[in-house]
Design a protein around this motif. Structure first.
Motif, PDB file in Angstrom:
ATOM      1  N   MET A   1      69.387  34.241  25.717  1.00  0.00           N
ATOM      2  CA  MET A   1      68.213  33.484  26.115  1.00  0.00           C
ATOM      3  C   MET A   1      68.189  33.368  27.635  1.00  0.00           C
ATOM      4  SD  MET A   1      66.879  29.640  25.107  1.00  0.00           S
ATOM      5  CE  MET A   1      68.360  29.290  24.313  1.00  0.00           C
ATOM      6  N   MET A   2      67.013  33.419  28.178  1.00  0.00           N
ATOM      7  CA  MET A   2      66.849  33.249  29.616  1.00  0.00           C
ATOM      8  C   MET A   2      67.084  31.769  29.926  1.00  0.00           C
ATOM      9  SD  MET A   2      63.389  35.489  29.985  1.00  0.00           S
ATOM     10  CE  MET A   2      63.446  36.029  31.655  1.00  0.00           C
ATOM     11  N   PRO A   3      68.109  31.420  30.714  1.00  0.00           N
ATOM     12  CA  PRO A   3      68.438  30.025  30.931  1.00  0.00           C
ATOM     13  C   PRO A   3      67.350  29.240  31.643  1.00  0.00           C
ATOM     14  CG  PRO A   3      69.773  31.450  32.322  1.00  0.00           C
ATOM     15  CD  PRO A   3      68.988  32.335  31.407  1.00  0.00           C
ATOM     16  N   ALA A   4      66.463  29.886  32.348  1.00  0.00           N
ATOM     17  CA  ALA A   4      65.421  29.183  33.090  1.00  0.00           C
ATOM     18  C   ALA A   4      64.203  28.868  32.224  1.00  0.00           C
ATOM     19  CB  ALA A   4      65.001  30.013  34.293  1.00  0.00           C
ATOM     20  N   LEU A   5      64.223  29.310  30.963  1.00  0.00           N
ATOM     21  CA  LEU A   5      63.100  29.029  30.074  1.00  0.00           C
ATOM     22  C   LEU A   5      63.448  27.910  29.101  1.00  0.00           C
ATOM     23  CD1 LEU A   5      61.794  32.571  29.069  1.00  0.00           C
ATOM     24  CD2 LEU A   5      60.809  30.974  30.716  1.00  0.00           C
ATOM     25  N   ARG A   6      62.531  26.998  28.953  1.00  0.00           N
ATOM     26  CA  ARG A   6      62.638  25.947  27.946  1.00  0.00           C
ATOM     27  C   ARG A   6      61.696  26.360  26.817  1.00  0.00           C
ATOM     28  NH1 ARG A   6      63.855  20.906  26.846  1.00  0.00           N
ATOM     29  NH2 ARG A   6      62.464  19.849  25.417  1.00  0.00           N
ATOM     30  N   ILE A   7      62.197  26.372  25.574  1.00  0.00           N
ATOM     31  CA  ILE A   7      61.385  26.824  24.443  1.00  0.00           C
ATOM     32  C   ILE A   7      61.127  25.654  23.502  1.00  0.00           C
ATOM     33  CG2 ILE A   7      61.241  28.403  22.490  1.00  0.00           C
ATOM     34  CD1 ILE A   7      62.936  30.368  24.111  1.00  0.00           C
ATOM     35  N   ASP A   8      59.854  25.298  23.348  1.00  0.00           N
ATOM     36  CA  ASP A   8      59.421  24.217  22.473  1.00  0.00           C
ATOM     37  C   ASP A   8      58.480  24.757  21.416  1.00  0.00           C
ATOM     38  OD1 ASP A   8      60.840  22.423  24.055  1.00  0.00           O
ATOM     39  OD2 ASP A   8      59.081  21.735  25.156  1.00  0.00           O
ATOM     40  N   GLY A   9      58.610  24.255  20.185  1.00  0.00           N
ATOM     41  CA  GLY A   9      57.713  24.634  19.102  1.00  0.00           C
ATOM     42  C   GLY A   9      56.811  23.472  18.730  1.00  0.00           C
ATOM     43  N   TYR A  10      55.628  23.799  18.196  1.00  0.00           N
ATOM     44  CA  TYR A  10      54.638  22.780  17.819  1.00  0.00           C
ATOM     45  C   TYR A  10      53.954  23.181  16.528  1.00  0.00           C
ATOM     46  CZ  TYR A  10      55.096  21.268  22.648  1.00  0.00           C
ATOM     47  OH  TYR A  10      55.605  20.837  23.847  1.00  0.00           O
ATOM     48  N   VAL A  11      53.925  22.252  15.562  1.00  0.00           N
ATOM     49  CA  VAL A  11      53.164  22.480  14.339  1.00  0.00           C
ATOM     50  C   VAL A  11      52.818  21.132  13.714  1.00  0.00           C
ATOM     51  CG1 VAL A  11      55.099  22.615  12.675  1.00  0.00           C
ATOM     52  CG2 VAL A  11      53.016  23.924  12.249  1.00  0.00           C
ATOM     53  N   ILE A  12      51.686  21.096  13.025  1.00  0.00           N
ATOM     54  CA  ILE A  12      51.363  19.968  12.159  1.00  0.00           C
ATOM     55  C   ILE A  12      51.372  20.510  10.744  1.00  0.00           C
ATOM     56  CG2 ILE A  12      48.842  20.262  12.419  1.00  0.00           C
ATOM     57  CD1 ILE A  12      48.664  17.149  11.982  1.00  0.00           C
ATOM     58  N   VAL A  13      52.007  19.744   9.845  1.00  0.00           N
ATOM     59  CA  VAL A  13      52.133  20.175   8.463  1.00  0.00           C
ATOM     60  C   VAL A  13      51.630  19.104   7.507  1.00  0.00           C
ATOM     61  CG1 VAL A  13      54.092  21.687   8.963  1.00  0.00           C
ATOM     62  CG2 VAL A  13      54.524  19.347   8.188  1.00  0.00           C
ATOM     63  N   SER A  14      51.235  19.577   6.338  1.00  0.00           N
ATOM     64  CA  SER A  14      50.843  18.684   5.253  1.00  0.00           C
ATOM     65  C   SER A  14      52.109  18.088   4.631  1.00  0.00           C
ATOM     66  CB  SER A  14      50.055  19.465   4.205  1.00  0.00           C
ATOM     67  OG  SER A  14      50.870  20.493   3.653  1.00  0.00           O
ATOM     68  N   ALA A  15      51.941  17.164   3.704  1.00  0.00           N
ATOM     69  CA  ALA A  15      53.076  16.546   3.024  1.00  0.00           C
ATOM     70  C   ALA A  15      53.933  17.573   2.307  1.00  0.00           C
ATOM     71  CB  ALA A  15      52.576  15.494   2.036  1.00  0.00           C
ATOM     72  N   ASP A  16      53.335  18.684   1.899  1.00  0.00           N
ATOM     73  CA  ASP A  16      54.074  19.728   1.197  1.00  0.00           C
ATOM     74  C   ASP A  16      54.522  20.864   2.133  1.00  0.00           C
ATOM     75  OD1 ASP A  16      51.347  20.260   1.402  1.00  0.00           O
ATOM     76  OD2 ASP A  16      51.142  21.053  -0.614  1.00  0.00           O
ATOM     77  N   GLY A  17      54.478  20.632   3.456  1.00  0.00           N
ATOM     78  CA  GLY A  17      55.024  21.577   4.422  1.00  0.00           C
ATOM     79  C   GLY A  17      54.129  22.745   4.776  1.00  0.00           C
ATOM     80  N   MET A  18      52.836  22.636   4.514  1.00  0.00           N
ATOM     81  CA  MET A  18      51.907  23.733   4.785  1.00  0.00           C
ATOM     82  C   MET A  18      51.209  23.519   6.128  1.00  0.00           C
ATOM     83  SD  MET A  18      52.392  25.491   2.111  1.00  0.00           S
ATOM     84  CE  MET A  18      53.688  24.942   1.015  1.00  0.00           C
ATOM     85  N   LEU A  19      50.952  24.641   6.827  1.00  0.00           N
ATOM     86  CA  LEU A  19      50.207  24.564   8.089  1.00  0.00           C
ATOM     87  C   LEU A  19      48.791  25.097   7.943  1.00  0.00           C
ATOM     88  CD1 LEU A  19      50.113  27.695   9.149  1.00  0.00           C
ATOM     89  CD2 LEU A  19      52.312  27.143  10.122  1.00  0.00           C
ATOM     90  N   ALA A  20      48.487  25.679   6.794  1.00  0.00           N
ATOM     91  CA  ALA A  20      47.145  26.220   6.537  1.00  0.00           C
ATOM     92  C   ALA A  20      46.939  26.276   5.024  1.00  0.00           C
ATOM     93  CB  ALA A  20      47.012  27.614   7.142  1.00  0.00           C
ATOM     94  N   ASN A  21      45.693  26.495   4.649  1.00  0.00           N
ATOM     95  CA  ASN A  21      45.381  26.618   3.224  1.00  0.00           C
ATOM     96  C   ASN A  21      45.693  28.034   2.737  1.00  0.00           C
ATOM     97  OD1 ASN A  21      43.199  28.240   4.050  1.00  0.00           O
ATOM     98  ND2 ASN A  21      41.735  26.542   3.931  1.00  0.00           N
ATOM     99  N   ALA A  22      45.365  28.311   1.489  1.00  0.00           N
ATOM    100  CA  ALA A  22      45.676  29.621   0.897  1.00  0.00           C
ATOM    101  C   ALA A  22      44.964  30.766   1.605  1.00  0.00           C
ATOM    102  CB  ALA A  22      45.339  29.610  -0.588  1.00  0.00           C
ATOM    103  N   ALA A  23      43.848  30.490   2.276  1.00  0.00           N
ATOM    104  CA  ALA A  23      43.104  31.516   3.021  1.00  0.00           C
ATOM    105  C   ALA A  23      43.663  31.708   4.437  1.00  0.00           C
ATOM    106  CB  ALA A  23      41.627  31.152   3.078  1.00  0.00           C
ATOM    107  N   ARG A  24      44.796  31.056   4.744  1.00  0.00           N
ATOM    108  CA  ARG A  24      45.455  31.124   6.055  1.00  0.00           C
ATOM    109  C   ARG A  24      44.613  30.507   7.167  1.00  0.00           C
ATOM    110  NH1 ARG A  24      48.532  36.755   6.775  1.00  0.00           N
ATOM    111  NH2 ARG A  24      49.741  35.459   8.169  1.00  0.00           N
ATOM    112  N   VAL A  25      43.862  29.479   6.800  1.00  0.00           N
ATOM    113  CA  VAL A  25      43.004  28.761   7.741  1.00  0.00           C
ATOM    114  C   VAL A  25      43.448  27.306   7.767  1.00  0.00           C
ATOM    115  CG1 VAL A  25      40.632  27.972   8.171  1.00  0.00           C
ATOM    116  CG2 VAL A  25      41.048  30.298   7.331  1.00  0.00           C
ATOM    117  N   MET A  26      43.547  26.749   8.957  1.00  0.00           N
ATOM    118  CA  MET A  26      43.870  25.327   9.071  1.00  0.00           C
ATOM    119  C   MET A  26      42.623  24.536   8.690  1.00  0.00           C
ATOM    120  SD  MET A  26      45.087  23.249  12.393  1.00  0.00           S
ATOM    121  CE  MET A  26      46.209  21.902  12.219  1.00  0.00           C
ATOM    122  N   PRO A  27      42.665  23.799   7.583  1.00  0.00           N
ATOM    123  CA  PRO A  27      41.473  23.076   7.149  1.00  0.00           C
ATOM    124  C   PRO A  27      41.220  21.843   8.014  1.00  0.00           C
ATOM    125  CG  PRO A  27      43.297  22.554   5.709  1.00  0.00           C
ATOM    126  CD  PRO A  27      43.795  23.607   6.679  1.00  0.00           C
TER     127      PRO A  27
END
Length: 186
Positions: A1-27
């Protein structure tokens, strides 16, 4: 890893751990003003956004943000002909470090915004993963936030990669939406 880079992740999930519906769209049911404000502010502070084909932020500042978009349509790394601030990257043909170098990114904060396979690529590299949760939303048959969900929860997967939860912050009290920072090395 490049030591000068800070890597952060971001997601919002439903109660069942999903980030989108079955059509791969965030409802719309998974979109909350408090989370949107948190996410927008984080991306405005980031120096580079990394995402796959289906993940993008669709915000007024989006065209101004430097980004790397993962794709299999090229062999390694290329300039995005449709966006002068974007780099196209095929992880099968080049390292993340090479893609960052091509994008002119040698230090700063990288925001990983998905999708599931993109999140998975960085599991052992996150400094912080910001997991927003909407406990009253369910997306049966939806797209899991990480490979391995729903067999395991997003929290179990983050913990399995050495990340530990910090204190949750309420983003939308009416709907119980909160964000928890999962950090490495606490």
């Amino acid at each position: 890893m490049m030591p000068a880079l800070r890597i952060d992740g971001y997601v919002i999930v439903s109660a069942d751990g999903m980030l989108a519906n079955a059509a791969r769209v965030m409802p719309d049911g998974l979109k909350f003003e408090g989370d949107k404000l948190f996410f927008t502010a984080a991306l405005d502070r980031a120096d580079l956004i990394v995402h796959g084909r289906h993940s993008h932020e669709e915000q007024p500042n989006s065209p101004r943000r430097k980004r790397i978009r993962l794709t299999r349509s090229i062999n390694a790394i290329a300039a995005d002909p449709g966006n002068p601030r974007a780099t196209l990257w095929n992880p099968a043909g080049a390292s993340f470090e090479a893609a960052c170098e091509f994008a002119g990114m040698r230090s700063g904060t990288v925001a990983i915004i998905g999708g599931p396979n993109v999140f998975a690529m960085f599991m052992d590299r996150y400094d912080t993963f910001w997991l927003s949760q909407a406990p009253r939303v369910r997306l049966p048959g939806g797209e899991p936030c990480f490979p391995g969900v729903p067999e395991r929860s997003p929290q179990q997967i983050l913990a399995a990669h050495g990340l530990k939860p910090g204190e949750a912050k309420m983003l939308d009290s009416a709907d119980g939406v909160s964000v928890t920072p999962w950090r490495r090395g606490l």
